[in-house]
Scaffold this motif. Structure first.
Motif, PDB file in Angstrom:
ATOM      1  N   TRP A 182      -3.705   0.446   7.179  1.00  0.00           N
ATOM      2  CA  TRP A 182      -3.170  -0.301   6.813  1.00  0.00           C
ATOM      3  C   TRP A 182      -1.410   0.422   6.590  1.00  0.00           C
ATOM      4  N   VAL A 231      -4.179  -5.420   3.222  1.00  0.00           N
ATOM      5  CA  VAL A 231      -5.116  -4.152   4.208  1.00  0.00           C
ATOM      6  C   VAL A 231      -5.490  -4.799   5.567  1.00  0.00           C
ATOM      7  N   ASP A 248       3.005   1.677   5.138  1.00  0.00           N
ATOM      8  CA  ASP A 248       3.660   1.830   3.773  1.00  0.00           C
ATOM      9  C   ASP A 248       4.799   0.990   4.324  1.00  0.00           C
ATOM     10  N   PRO A 268       1.073  -1.100   0.039  1.00  0.00           N
ATOM     11  CA  PRO A 268      -0.045   0.087   0.287  1.00  0.00           C
ATOM     12  C   PRO A 268       0.796   0.813  -0.125  1.00  0.00           C
TER      13      PRO A 268
END
Length: 302
Positions: free
Chosen positions: A204, A217, A206, A81
């Motif tokens: 989420w 997710v 990153d 993500p």
């Protein structure tokens, strides 16, 4: 360039950074765009610039327009993500944050919604919503007709409206929930942690392929609580953690040996954490790391 002209540019720098960040979702790229604008300001014929603020707004918007197109191509190959680069908002870096609407405008949720727009739509929306420009002024910046600017803005507003965040927590309420969240996570109290999460909470992460992070997710209170609990078990409990405001929302950030390791932003709706967004990609932590260093070690507590 005279000292006066340099000082004049510096007076515009915070506003230009705020504009560039909203257009790009990246503090590093926003800094680069503002610096490029400075170089153009340095080389420009000042006598030909009637309104410096308008001229610089047009320059920065055009610089960002070019960057937005290439950024979209890079994100198609992004590992896991993609989240915007976190920026501390307890100061005036992104403008005033007194109202819920002002904090919403720079939230990660909003910046992700803006990713749906074309570069021109995003520019029209940001210039209108965040900076209050008229359609005529936006038309001059984008070098299109006033009717075209109005059409861009309305199309952007419609595309954003469906998923637009509506945060109901005050700053004090958000911080209180973040403190309870941190206490529960620090001791691995999954029951208390889960009680702070909305039933459909989404987490989420990153990492950009450069730091360990979930590449999908995670949805649901029980699953997110277990995920956060395993994060603590794997060493996060030994990291110094502070609570602050990032992108207008309550956030936790972890530091070890003076190095920022990650930022966790909590989106709160109706008294519960509805979304957890964690950034651990080291490339996206450079800007915030510099801000923390400038504030000194007292910003971090164990």
């Amino acid at each position: 360039m005279s000292a006066r002209e340099a000082e004049e540019f510096e007076s515009f720098r915070p506003r230009l950074f705020s504009l560039a960040y909203r257009l790009l979702g990246s503090a590093a790229e926003a800094e680069d765009a503002v610096q490029d604008a400075y170089l153009r300001w340095h080389a420009a014929d000042r006598a030909a610039i009637e309104t410096p603020a308008a001229w610089l707004t047009r320059v920065v918007t055009n610089l960002c327009h070019n960057r937005m197109a290439s950024a979209r191509v890079r994100r198609e190959a992004y590992v896991g993500p993609w989240l915007p680069e976190p920026v501390m908002t307890e100061g005036a870096r992104l403008g005033p944050m007194e109202s819920a609407e002002q904090r919403e405008a720079v939230s990660m949720a909003m910046l992700l919604l803006l990713e749906r727009l074309t570069p021109a739509e995003r520019a029209a929306f940001v210039l209108r919503e965040a900076f209050g420009h008229s359609h005529r002024e936006i038309a001059a910046v984008l070098e299109i007709s006033e009717a075209g600017a109005q059409q861009l803005y309305h199309r952007a507003r419609e595309r954003v409206a469906e998923g637009r965040p509506r945060f109901r927590a005050t700053r004090a309420e958000g911080r209180a929930i973040a403190e309870r969240f941190l206490r529960a996570a620090a001791v691995g109290d999954l029951r208390s942690l889960e009680s702070l999460l909305a039933a459909d909470v989404a987490a989420w992460a990153d990492g950009g392929g450069k730091s360990t992070a979930a590449r999908r997710v995670i949805v649901g209170a029980a699953k997110v609580a277990r995920y956060l609990g395993s994060w603590v078990e794997n060493g996060a409990a030994e990291i110094g953690v502070a609570i602050g405001e990032v992108n207008g929302q309550p956030a936790l950030y972890g530091v070890a040996e003076g190095r920022l390791l990650g930022v966790m932003v909590l989106e709160i709706t109706d008294g519960l954490v509805s979304t957890v967004r964690t950034v651990v990609n080291p490339d996206k932590l450079v800007h915030m790391s510099a801000r923390l260093r400038s504030q000194g070690p007292s910003t971090v507590s164990r």
